[in-house]
Design a protein around this motif. Structure first.
Motif, short mmCIF file in Angstrom:
data_model
loop_
_atom_site.label_atom_id
_atom_site.label_comp_id
_atom_site.label_asym_id
_atom_site.label_seq_id
_atom_site.Cartn_x
_atom_site.Cartn_y
_atom_site.Cartn_z
N SER A 1 -1.81 3.90 -0.70
CA SER A 1 -2.50 3.14 0.36
C SER A 1 -1.81 3.34 1.71
N ASN A 2 -0.58 3.84 1.68
CA ASN A 2 0.15 4.05 2.93
C ASN A 2 0.00 5.46 3.49
N ARG B 1 7.58 3.49 7.34
CA ARG B 1 6.55 3.76 6.33
C ARG B 1 7.07 4.76 5.30
N GLY C 1 5.38 -1.33 3.85
CA GLY C 1 4.12 -0.77 3.35
C GLY C 1 3.02 -1.81 3.34
N ASN C 2 1.81 -1.32 3.17
CA ASN C 2 0.64 -2.20 3.21
C ASN C 2 0.61 -3.19 2.06
N GLN C 3 0.02 -4.33 2.33
CA GLN C 3 -0.22 -5.31 1.27
C GLN C 3 -1.35 -4.82 0.37
N TYR D 1 -2.73 -6.21 6.43
CA TYR D 1 -1.35 -6.55 6.79
C TYR D 1 -0.35 -5.83 5.90
N VAL D 2 0.90 -5.95 6.26
CA VAL D 2 1.94 -5.22 5.50
C VAL D 2 2.87 -6.21 4.80
N ASN D 3 3.60 -5.70 3.84
CA ASN D 3 4.56 -6.52 3.10
C ASN D 3 5.82 -6.74 3.92
N ASN D 4 6.62 -7.65 3.45
CA ASN D 4 7.92 -7.87 4.08
C ASN D 4 8.77 -6.61 3.97
N TRP E 1 9.45 3.48 2.50
CA TRP E 1 8.66 2.67 1.55
C TRP E 1 7.97 3.59 0.54
N PRO F 1 3.09 -8.24 10.63
CA PRO F 1 2.61 -7.03 11.30
C PRO F 1 1.43 -6.47 10.52
N ASN F 2 0.59 -5.65 11.16
CA ASN F 2 -0.49 -5.06 10.41
C ASN F 2 -0.34 -3.55 10.29
N ASN F 3 -1.27 -2.95 9.60
CA ASN F 3 -1.09 -1.54 9.20
C ASN F 3 -1.01 -0.58 10.38
#
Lengths: 662, 1052
Positions: free
Chosen positions: A102-103, A43, B683-685, B669-672, A46, A33-35
């Motif tokens: 970054s999130n 989110r 969360g984001n890579q 992309y995001v992490n597992n 995390w 998946p992407n951001n």
């Protein structure tokens, strides 16, 4: 050339009509998946968890600087004993920016699209929490251009960051006060900290504002006692309002960036993951002899670890009898006799004797030899003496030091704080409900505990974000500064009691879960001891309360927290030159093994640059990769002496602050 | 997948059809000898069948074989000789005359496999034939190019078995470490992957696999299969290859069968190798270190300890660790052909035992090449299969400083008073000398423990195949279609034995297997037109190509073996087993054309254009066009009477090439997901995408010329070039404050300029004695142009080796720069350092003050490099030797740095460790400062008491922090190879059995004359290949080797 272009153009047109545009549309990774597609309720957890990681490493390292812990790891020791600087000061910075911050924009923007105002607000809270912590340790860093498209963000000074964080908290409060869109995901779906309780979040915001406003105590023009008291009136009012991250011991998942266990407590990941950390004597003395009362704090056995001693094994090789060997504190800041003899990092790691083990010590110094032999006699260990050689037999089941150097033989007195999680135990059979540290698998099989650990830094400890007891101690300090000793005294007592109650509640919970079965230090305190302590002279009475009493009780209660170092900087450690409060942290000083002459340039305690005031920016991340911008704001950022340069809030005036940066 | 299976089937069946057809073909073998006018055999003469692209080259005896119809026309061409065209006959004896300049012919392979006369080219191309490559045969063909091709720079990773090498042509063009700077390899018309794939990582493998030996995948080619190798250096030469051609192209043509009798060749070699040079350790002081108050601490692997007494045993831990390497190299091939078809079949095995115990490399290859004609249609296919196994060891620990993971790091730091060979206890657990100082996870693994207990192996199976069809529509128009497939799978196996010094989670053993699969499918359709009129020749080529590249990577890992002794996932609880899956895909469509015009063999003009559509770029930016123009003018056609000069040509070219991005870099992309209690967090890579990328564009030009003197006995080739690669697609290391460790950007430009000179001469050409000599020389100046504002350096990687980091320096600084730390020198009135001034001493430390703002400390690019290649032939003896040389270029001796730091370096024996003296100026007051620290004394430094022995250690720490102490501008001359061959074919009476028989003895790297004090100046730590990499950084690697080879070659 022209004709060629036409020919090519011709074939180009033919080709583009033939070739399927779709054939080239393969540049979206089908596996990830992407951001933009991630849900806010995924989110936020995390961010909450990884913020604890950033906070954990910061708490641990600053606690080493604040004298809470002694460390014998090469880098940790630099902060606790030699003060020569710590080269690995990357983790807080990197985990904050890369794992957490970054999130924030994605959380904020996605929440905004969904009308999820409460999630937007949490993005602001984390912004403040993280950047303020970075300001506390690094002083200056990219802020206004951070988390933007700018690949080489400019640095901002501490003042800009400070006010930025405060305004984010204000925005958060107003967002929390809004009603979310009916279609927006409920905050409860993604909130590990407060279960979606918006009131608790608002209290957290006010509590943070109080904490941050207190930082300005050196600034006569900006410090505002009444504003702080106003915020405290809207901050947590009881332990029920405490904000914590609950931790687990049920997974071996590792952090993708640094490979430390994820679901455990962030403080544990640093302070108690390995065998390197011990309670310092400065800290130990506060728990055993506060105000020279000679009264042992009921929290002592919960904070100071113990190991098993005098173990007798039964026929099946299991512990039949033993005594608890409660650790003593490592003398770092006083005469440091043991460290001076063996070296700054020399406290040895214990080993488990699976079978009777003989160690031959050669002791040339007759006095030392005599003392050593006397120790063996006192401990009831079998030993033989042959000239300078003393051979000691450690019986099977013993925890001992596997070294032929007699100086280290007594180091079993300093029990490390190590605790074991599923991800860090190394012992296959050790289950979820046993977080003791065993020196080896055979020690585990025999049931010989190497360390019972310490309250705040076990894998299953709550990570404290903001607590009612901190609010009490802030209130006590503020009233003390106002000269209202009576109000200060009430807050002081409330703070101590709140902390005791909070601990007791957690200990009770641990006992109920089963952790106390192998670890009595995880069982509740004796209520009688609590009452006795509160009425003893270890606790000040209404008439004789000093600032030191408040701050030292806060020191114990905050424990593994960056706030202790923040407080110590505000009071110039043991310089005794802040207001009329005298020496607030008596006995805290450079170690005899201090080696940081390049970092701490001053020779007098009253000179700000005698003390640890900040950390250098991480070398690779900022000093290498963004140096031009770094030097733009702080000309001395690369010099070792930056370690003793006060950050903005640690200066009385802006002139003083900018004077350092020039 | 079904498509590929069908395809593979075709590839397998085709050869069989071809063999069958060969038997029925009508062509006959033509063989013969080509001699010079004075009767000396001529090697390297191109013999081509007129009207086809079939050609061969004569061997060292001047012999050739070819299949042709009887009576067909054969063209004989050779540098410096007049072209001759003769009718083919069964056995031919040809004498070539020294040429007049207007008859010069020399054919080379250019882009898209098109053979062209060298004189018609407006750019530089170097071609090497099989004989030249085999002189110093290396299982990695890249290594055989060292010193032979001007403008080409080759760096071997290390002396470990199976270690790869990097090749860069005219400097690197991309700064980012994820972008390869190596040329495109094209084998028989098919793009051939030469990645150095690092397939594992710390997270999945539990070890930092990046710190070990990697192979570059061109090693999968059997060098004995290569007929010729052509290096297209500039963009103009390579432009037709599109996006991947900015770094030049190496075109490899494999052998074909010749018409005539079926030939069997066997070649066997035995190679013995040994470490060239090992670091020297001091043997005067044992383990231990002194504390600030002088207290001695024995619990350290550092060697700052007490003086070794006569009763102590010393161990040569470094010397004893390495062993002799041994290789068995066997090759066999069968070739033959008929009038309409030919075949070539080969098999080889290369079995190497490395100089580090329990390491090795084993490669087996098979190849089939066949060609068949059906009237105007020619079909050919090339199929190769290889299996390469490598057993290796880690060199150093990874970025995060995991203790105990590195073999070489431990070998070079082990105190000489400890017996390193003692690595385990009687019960099989690891023997730990400092148990009381370190818990297992903080301890250091004994190197013998690592090499005997752990396993780190890889197996790569590779299949490559191509089918070509050429249809001759008329004699001036043909169409070629080509399908190429390149696929390999690498399986990595990483096993950490229970009881290793690793994080507790893995102390009960850990196993990781990863499978990496690469596949590349390309299709090409090309059409060529050729027409001549009134002295003009015109050629037009149009073509289109598609490329599909896919990679798939699967990692499996698990830990905690339940039953000791069984190393298997099946012996691991399910909750401790893990799996990860990654794939990537990129596609590219290109369409291209080339127009060539020439007038009377005198003026040649060539233009190319290509448009690419790349899947990896944002949709709006995915299409890009670029072109090239080149020209050559043979001025001796006009100026015929220049004394001594027999041929003269000038050439010039300009070209533009684009370069696309890596897959998936346009998104973030995001992490597992990770679960905490009942919550799931995502969360984001740490890598950020960029949806606005545009392609990199390289603009380049070159000018050059070729002069031949004395009837072509001497020839000189000269090139000057300039290239600028702008819009660099990069993910440089920048401030983490962006929220990411890596961020894709378009920024910066890389500028390369340089010069190449090659001189060939036939010094002696007697009947029984000849001497050919080749001298080449080249330099490149790589610079980084503009870059992100406010960023002082472009760091391609996070890795830091000792005190230095590889860096490119913006605004005209070194592309292959290094930053580090230096002692500050005294300053003038403007606070500027005075060059060569005295050092500043910091009164706070009593030691030299360091400049910690990362000054540039070196340029790793050589001033020039070159080779000197000689071949003597006396009757049946052939002696050849190759020197290669290099002037300048900084090398950081990180191994010495590490040994100074841990007290094992001989440097630290200064004054018998009794005293050190610091002398310079006080950094605060500017006054003179001289202080001697003596062991046993105590010094008050800035209010703190410090012991003398401690200060001596601190002095050496301070010494080590100054990068300049370990940086040398390195010069070398290496005797790269020395070979002696005796050819028995003349003395063998019964030629019915043996056609050829020769024996060869070869010495490799026998002598190096250098000013470098470390192990070997030809180094690249960690084998970095992308960006400015880690070439020139010597850090705890496996030492380079020298070797001796004995070989025998037979043809039946």
């Amino acid at each position: 050339m022209r004709s060629l272009k036409y020919i090519l153009l011709g074939s180009l047109i033919v080709l583009s009509s033939v070739s399927c545009k779709k054939w080239l549309d393969v540049n979206t990774d089908p596996n990830n998946p992407n951001n933009e597609s991630v849900l806010v309720q995924n989110r936020l957890p995390w961010i909450q968890k990884f913020y604890c990681y950033t906070a954990g490493v910061t708490n641990f390292r600053t606690s080493s600087q604040a004298g809470i812990y002694y460390s014998n790891s090469a880098s940790g020791n630099a902060l606790s004993t030699t003060w020569i600087a710590h080269t690995g000061n990357v983790t807080p910075y990197q985990t904050w920016f890369v794992e957490v911050a970054s999130n924030l924009n994605d959380l904020y923007n996605t929440a905004q699209k969904n009308g999820a105002w409460h999630y937007m607000a949490t993005a602001n809270v984390f912004h403040a929490l993280g950047f303020m912590e970075m300001l506390d340790v690094y002083g200056e860093m990219p802020y206004t251009q951070a988390l933007s498209q700018t690949a080489s963000p400019a640095h901002d000074d501490g003042k800009t960051i400070y006010y930025g964080c405060m305004s984010k908290l204000n925005e958060a409060i107003s967002l929390f006060e809004k009603q979310q869109d009916p279609t927006a995901p409920a905050l409860a779906a993604g909130d590990m900290w407060n279960g979606g309780n918006v009131d608790k979040w608002i209290k957290l915001c006010y509590g943070l504002k109080a904490r941050y406003m207190l930082k300005l105590s050196k600034k006569t023009d900006l410090y505002n006692a009444d504003s702080i008291l106003y915020c405290l009136s809207k901050a947590p009012q009881s332990n029920d309002d405490n904000v914590v991250q609950v931790s687990y011991n049920n997974s071996t998942a590792l952090d993708y960036l640094l490979s430390d266990p994820v679901v455990t407590n962030g403080n544990f990941d640093y302070a108690a993951y390995g065998s390197n950390q011990r309670i310092s004597r400065f800290h130990y003395n506060l728990l055993t002899n506060m105000r020279n009362a000679g009264v042992t704090d009921p929290r002592m056995t919960k904070i100071v670890p113990a190991s098993m001693a005098n173990v007798q094994l039964d026929g099946s090789g299991r512990v039949a009898s033993f005594t608890w060997n409660r650790s003593t504190g490592v003398d770092v800041h006083g005469t440091a006799t043991r460290l001076v003899k063996g070296g700054a990092t020399s406290i040895a790691t214990p080993t488990y004797a699976a079978a009777n083990t003989n160690i031959k010590y050669t002791i040339a110094n007759a006095t030392d030899r005599a003392n050593f032999i006397a120790d063996q006699v006192a401990a009831g260990r079998q030993h033989t003496v042959d000239g300078n050689d003393v051979t000691v037999t450690y019986k099977a089941g013993s925890i001992y030091i596997n070294s032929t150097n007699y100086l280290f033989a007594g180091d079993t007195a300093y029990v490390n704080m190590r605790a074991s999680s599923l991800a860090t135990s190394g012992i296959a059979a050790q289950g979820e409900k046993d977080v003791c540290w065993y020196p080896s698998a055979s020690a585990f099989n025999a049931g010989v505990v190497g360390s019972t650990g310490s309250f705040q830094v076990r894998p299953v400890s709550d990570q404290e974000i903001l607590t009612y007891h901190e609010m009490c101690f802030i209130k006590a300090e503020v009233y003390m500064r106002k000269g209202e000793a009576g109000q200060a005294y009430t807050a002081y007592r409330n703070g101590i009691e709140a902390h005791l109650n909070m601990m007791q509640k957690k200990l009770t919970e641990w006992q109920a879960t089963g952790f106390a079965a192998t670890n009595p230090d995880m069982a509740p305190m004796d209520p009688g001891a609590i009452t006795a302590y509160l009425s003893s002279s270890a606790v000040a009475s209404a008439g004789d309360l000093t600032m030191a009493d408040i701050m030292l009780q806060k020191y114990i209660a905050m424990g593994c927290s960056v706030e202790n170092w923040n407080d110590m900087r505000r009071f110039n450690f043991s310089a005794g030159n802040v207001g009329s409060f005298g020496v607030v942290y008596p006995g805290f000083d450079r170690s005899p093994l201090f080696a940081g002459t390049a970092q701490y340039t001053a020779g007098a305690k009253t000179d700000p640059r005698y003390w640890p005031r900040r950390w250098a920016l991480p070398t690779t991340l900022e000093l290498n990769y963004n140096l031009t911008n770094v030097l733009e704001v702080n000309k001395h950022a690369t010099e070792p002496s930056v370690w003793s340069m006060p950050v903005w809030w640690d200066c009385a005036t802006d002139d003083e602050y900018y004077g350092y940066l020039k | 997948m079904r498509k590929w299976k069908l395809f593979s089937l075709i590839m397998l069946v085709m050869p069989l059809i071809m063999i069958t057809n060969n038997l029925m073909a009508q062509e006959v073998p033509v063989s013969g000898t080509v001699l010079s006018d004075d009767g000396i055999p001529l090697a390297g003469v191109t013999v081509s069948l007129v009207g086809t692209d079939r050609a061969t080259v004569t061997d060292v005896q001047g012999k050739f074989t070819l299949t042709a119809k009887e009576g067909a026309l054969l063209e004989f061409s050779h540098v410096g000789y007049a072209k001759q065209i003769l009718k083919a006959a069964g056995s031919m004896s040809v004498r070539l005359k020294m040429s007049e300049s207007d008859q010069m012919q020399d054919v080379v392979v250019t882009a898209m496999g098109i053979k062209r006369e060298k004189k018609a080219l407006g750019y530089a191309v170097t071609e090497l034939n099989a004989q030249e490559l085999m002189k110093n045969k290396n299982t990695n063909v890249v290594n055989s190019l060292v010193g032979k091709v001007p403008g080409v720079n080759i760096t071997q990773f290390s002396g470990a078995a199976g270690a790869g090498a990097t090749i860069t042509i005219r400097g690197g063009n991309s700064t980012s470490d994820s972008r390869q700077n190596q040329p495109l390899f094209v084998v028989d018309g098919i793009i051939y992957d030469n990645s150095t794939t690092v397939t594992g990582n710390t997270a999945t493998d539990g070890m930092s696999r990046s710190n070990t030996t990697y192979s570059n995948r061109v090693m999968d080619i059997n060098p004995e299969d290569i007929e010729s190798l052509s290096v297209l250096k500039g963009a103009a030469a390579a432009a037709l290859y599109g996006s991947r051609a900015a770094d030049g192209v190496v075109i490899i043509t494999t052998k074909k069968g010749a018409e005539g009798v079926t030939k069997v060749s066997v070649a066997s070699k035995v190679i013995s190798s040994w470490a060239n040079k090992l670091p020297e350790a001091q043997t005067v002081y044992g383990n231990g270190a002194y504390g600030i108050n002088g207290v001695f601490n024995e619990n350290t692997y550092n060697s700052w300890g007490k003086k070794v007494s006569a009763s102590d045993t010393l161990y040569d831990n470094i010397g004893d660790f390495f062993q002799h390497g041994l290789v068995f190299d066997n090759n066999v091939n069968v070739s033959g052909g008929s009038k309409n078809g030919s075949f070539f079949l080969s098999a080889s095995n290369f079995d190497q035992k490395g100089i580090v115990p329990n390491t090795g490399f084993d490669k087996t290859t098979f190849r089939f090449n066949g060609e068949q004609k059906y009237g105007r249609l020619t079909l050919s296919s090339n199929v190769a299969y290889s299996i390469a196994d490598i057993d290796r060891t880690l060199t150093t620990a990874g970025l995060y400083n995991d203790n105990g993971n590195g073999t070489m790091g431990a070998v070079y730091s082990f105190p000489q008073v400890f017996d390193m060979k003692r690595y385990q206890n009687p019960d099989g657990t690891q023997f730990r000398r400092m148990e009381s100082a370190f818990s297992l996870e903080d301890d250091m693994d004994n190197p013998y423990w690592i090499i005997n207990k752990n396993k780190l192996t890889s197996r790569t199976k590779r299949f490559t195949g191509g089918v070509n069809a050429n249809f001759k529509v008329t004699d001036w128009w043909n169409v070629t279609a080509r399908l190429g497939y390149d696929q390999y799978a690498t399986g990595d196996y990483t096993y950490t034995a229970p009881g290793s010094a690793v994080r507790p989670l893995y102390q009960n053993g850990r196993l990781a297997k990863s499978d990496f699969e690469y596949s590349f499918l390309t299709t090409t359709v090309m059409t060529n037109f050729q027409k001549s009129f009134k002295g003009f020749d015109a050629r037009l080529m149009l073509g289109t190509t598609t490329e599909n590249t896919e990679t798939a990577n699967q990692n499996h890992w698990g830990y905690k073996f339940t039953t000791p002794g069984t190393i298997s996932f099946n012996n691991i609880e399910t909750i401790n087993q893990f799996f990860r899956d990654r794939i990537s895909q990129k596609r590219l469509v290109g369409t291209y054309g080339e127009l060539g015009l020439s007038y009377k063999d005198m003026v040649f003009v060539n233009a190319t254009g290509r448009n690419d559509w790349a899947s990896t770029l944002p949709i709006d930016n995915r299409s890009y066009f670029y072109s090239s123009v080149s020209g050559a003018f043979v001025f001796t056609e006009v100026l015929r009477n220049i004394p001594l000069l027999s041929f003269g040509k000038v050439r010039a070219s300009w070209a533009q090439v684009g370069k696309d991005a890596n897959p998936y870099v346009t998104n973030t992309y995001v992490n597992n997901p990770i679960s905490y209690g009942s919550f799931i967090g995502i969360g984001n890579q740490y890598t950020s995408g960029n949806p606005y990328l545009i392609p990199e564009i390289q603009d380049s030009w070159e000018i050059g010329g070729e002069l031949r003197f004395l009837q072509n006995r001497i020839s000189l080739d000269y090139t000057y070039y300039h290239s600028e690669t702008a819009n660099q697609i990069a993910s440089p290391r920048l401030s983490n404050a962006s929220g990411y460790i890596l961020k894709s950007i378009n920024s910066g430009s890389v500028i390369n300029k340089g010069m190449e000179i090659a001189l060939f001469g036939k010094a002696i050409t007697q009947k029984d004695f000849s001497w050919d000599v080749m001298l080449n020389f080249s330099y490149n100046r790589g610079r980084l142009g503009q870059f992100l504002e406010g960023v002082s350096y472009f760091y391609p990687t996070d890795a830091q080796f000792g005190t230095v980091k590889a860096a490119s320096i913006p605004n005209g600084g070194y592309f292959l720069g290094m930053t580090g730390q230096t002692y500050l020198r005294e300053t003038d009135d403007n606070a500027k350092e005075i060059p060569n001034g005295r050092y500043q001493v910091d009164p706070a430390t009593g030691l030299y003050k360091l400049n910690s703002t990362n000054p540039v400390v070196g340029n790793r690019e050589p001033k020039f490099i070159g080779g000197f290649n000689n071949t003597f032939r006396y009757k049946n003896f052939i002696l050849s030797f190759l020197f290669d040389f290099r002037k300048g270029g900084d090398v950081f001796n990180g191994t010495e740095y590490a040994m100074v730091l841990n007290g094992l370096s001989k440097k630290t024996l200064e004054n018998d460790r009794q005293s050190v003296t610091v002398s310079g100026v006080n950094s605060v007051t500017g006054e003179d400062f001289t202080q001697t620290y003596t062991a046993g004394q105590t010094y008050n430094i800035n209010g703190t008491q410090k012991d003398g022995a401690y200060m001596i250690q601190e002095y050496w720490n301070n010494y080590a922090a100054n990068s300049m102490h370990f940086i040398t501008s390195v010069n070398w001359i290496k005797l790269r190879s020395l070979s002696l061959t005796y050819d028995f074919s003349g003395v063998l009476k019964n030629k019915k059995v043996f056609k050829d028989l020769s024996v060869t003895a070869i010495g490799t790297n026998l002598f190096t004359w250098t000013n470098y004090k470390g192990m070997d100046p030809e180094v690249s730590a960690a084998g970095g290949t992308g960006g400015s990499g880690s070439t020139g950084i010597d850090y705890l690697g496996v030492p380079a080797v020298a070797s001796f080879t004995f070989g025998i070659n037979m043809t039946f």
